[in-house]
Structures are given as structure tokens and as C-alpha cells.
Design an enzyme around this catalytic site. Structure first.
Site, short mmCIF file in Angstrom:
data_model
loop_
_atom_site.label_atom_id
_atom_site.label_comp_id
_atom_site.label_asym_id
_atom_site.label_seq_id
_atom_site.Cartn_x
_atom_site.Cartn_y
_atom_site.Cartn_z
N ASP A 57 -10.10 -4.76 -2.02
CA ASP A 57 -9.34 -4.39 -0.97
C ASP A 57 -10.06 -3.45 0.25
OD1 ASP A 57 -6.25 -2.14 -0.97
OD2 ASP A 57 -7.29 -3.03 0.62
N ASP A 109 0.83 -1.26 0.16
CA ASP A 109 -0.03 -0.06 -0.10
C ASP A 109 0.77 1.48 0.02
OD1 ASP A 109 -2.51 -1.74 2.01
OD2 ASP A 109 -2.64 -1.00 0.11
C1 DX5 Z 1 -6.10 1.42 2.06
C2 DX5 Z 1 -5.42 -0.16 2.22
C3 DX5 Z 1 -6.09 -0.97 2.91
C4 DX5 Z 1 -5.48 -2.37 3.32
C5 DX5 Z 1 -6.35 -3.35 3.62
O1 DX5 Z 1 -6.54 1.98 2.94
O2 DX5 Z 1 -5.20 -0.47 0.91
O3 DX5 Z 1 -7.37 -1.42 2.40
O4 DX5 Z 1 -4.65 -2.65 2.09
O5 DX5 Z 1 -6.54 -3.26 5.00
P1 DX5 Z 1 -7.84 -4.02 5.85
O6 DX5 Z 1 -7.68 -5.35 5.09
O7 DX5 Z 1 -7.24 -4.17 7.18
O8 DX5 Z 1 -9.08 -3.39 5.47
#
Ligand code: DX5
Length: 234
Positions: A178, A37
Site C-alpha cells: 500500500d 483508508d
Molecule cells: C496511506 C494510504 C495510501 C493510499 C494509497 O497513506 O493507505 O497509501 O491508500 O495511495 P497511493 O496509491 O496514491 O499512494
């Protein structure tokens, strides 16, 4: 068409002081990708890391790596991530005036080209580039942080994205999701048509080991598959 479901832990929620270990645990647990990320503090408030982190993770694992660029002006950065050895670059449709050209440039380097969009962005915004995408990623949280709640309206967006890719012949391009992917949301997400799932806090958390967390998600998927009605023939 039932697609195998790929799990891609996001290292956003990993313990960065033990990153080599945490990536190794995920690989040993049988995940399919590693997701990075990338946040610039402009498109989204937090700042995480750049292409150097991608190079570091590249040296830690044989798994394919996806760079999710939550950055303004992604055209200034894709070269560095491709040079770092990532296997997919996913850009936000909101961050560039030339998404078609940028996705072509990514693909021209033999790297998978993904497009993603925030929960508030109409899916119509990606219609013109869907035919050249190796994946469409539905953000099911507002980007920037891990551990957020899954936005339920994302399910219809997943269905729309699957239909959009099928309609332009991109049958093998997955719909990725995501944000808020966990034991209780994974069945509905896959049922809606997603087959490439980023999971951050569901895999990296202080409740269980990475392998236990991955097993939990896989079991939830198996339960969903065994209870799903026989899929209608396409
Ligand atoms: C953007 C990021 C998050 C992360 C996933 O905010 O891309 O979405 O990857 O986090 P979780 O799976 O904890 O929502």
C-alpha cells in the site's frame, strides 16, 4: 509460485462527491477489492471516515471490502467495521498491545485478518502474529496521504514478508502493498512477491478514467509477466 494479482483501489483519492459512481466504475473495470483508508487524526495526522462509510460503500458494491485501520486503539473499532460488512480488517502492529488477540477476534467473525506496519517498523515486530494472518501488508509510504512516492527499500521488506509467511505455512496468505503502487512500480513490487495491491492515485486521478487507469495497471502487469524470466521452481 505465481499468484494472481489482486487490485484494490483506495477510495482515499476518489471524488467523494461522486462516490457511488467512482466505486461502480472501479467494479466495472474489473478490480478485485475496494480498500478503505480509515484515519483517526491521531495515529496519522489526517482524519478520513469511520464505519458509517464502510456501510455506505457496502451498499454500493458486491466487491469485497478491506478496512485499513490507521487508528489508535483499533480494538475499540473492529466490531463496527465488521458489523458494517467489511471482508477484511487490517490493523497496524504499532497501534495495539494485543495484536494476536485482536487478529484472532477478527478471524473469529469470519473476516480476513490483516496486519500492516509502517516503513520504519522492523518486520520482526509481526513475526509472532504472521502465523494467524490472512495477509501481511507492507506500507511502502508513510501512511496518511495518497499520491506519495514509493519507498524503494520496501522491495526487500516485501521479500522478507513473503518468506515469513511461507516459513510459517501461510502459503495462501498474500503479501499486500500500500502506497505508491503505479505503472512504473508495479512490476518490481509483484516480482518481489506481492500479490495484493492497494492503488489510490494510480486509479483515481484527473488524468484518465478509472477504467483507463485500471487497464494501464493490468497492462503493466502483463508486460512484467511476459518479460519475467521463467520462475525458478520452488
Ligand atoms: C496511506 C494510504 C495510501 C493510499 C494509497 O497513506 O493507505 O497509501 O491508500 O495511495 P497511493 O496509491 O496514491 O499512494
Amino acid at each position: 509460485m505465481t499468484r494472481p494479482v489482486a487490485l484494490a483501489p483506495s477510495i482515499l483519492n476518489a471524488d467523494w462527491t461522486r462516490l457511488a459512481e467512482q466505486v461502480g466504475e472501479a467494479e466495472a473495470a474489473g478490480v478485485d477489492w475496494i480498500s478503505l483508508d480509515v484515519m483517526d487524526g491521531s495515529f496519522v495526522p489526517p482524519i478520513t471516515f469511520g464505519a458509517q462509510m464502510a456501510s455506505a460503500v457496502r451498499s454500493l458494491t458486491k466487491l469485497p471490502i478491506e478496512a485499513h485501520l490507521m487508528v489508535d486503539h483499533p480494538e475499540d473499532h473492529i466490531g463496527d467495521f465488521i458489523a458494517a460488512g467489511v471482508n477484511c480488517v487490517t490493523i497496524h502492529i504499532e497501534t495495539t498491545r494485543h495484536p494476536h488477540r485482536l487478529l484472532q477476534q477478527i478471524a473469529d467473525h469470519g473476516v480476513e485478518a490483516g496486519v500492516t506496519l509502517n516503513p520504519g517498523t522492523p518486520l520482526s515486530k509481526i513475526e509472532a502474529v504472521a502465523p494467524i494472518c490472512d495477509r501481511v501488508q507492507i506500507m511502502s509510504v508513510n501512511p496518511g496521504w495518497g499520491g506519495q512516492q514509493f519507498i524503494p527499500e520496501s522491495l526487500s521488506r516485501i521479500r522478507q514478508a513473503r518468506a515469513m509467511l511461507d516459513a510459517c505455512g501461510r502459503i495462501s496468505s498474500p503479501v499486500a502493498v500500500d502506497g505508491g503502487v503505479n505503472e512504473s512500480t508495479i512490476a518490481a513490487i509483484v516480482e518481489a512477491g506481492a500479490s495484493w495491491l492497494v492503488a489510490g492515485s494510480a486509479i483515481y486521478n484527473d488524468r484518465e478514467t478509472v477504467s483507463e487507469a485500471v487497464r494501464r495497471l493490468r497492462r503493466a502487469l502483463e508486460r512484467a509477466n511476459s518479460s519475467a524470466p521463467a520462475r525458478r521452481k520452488p
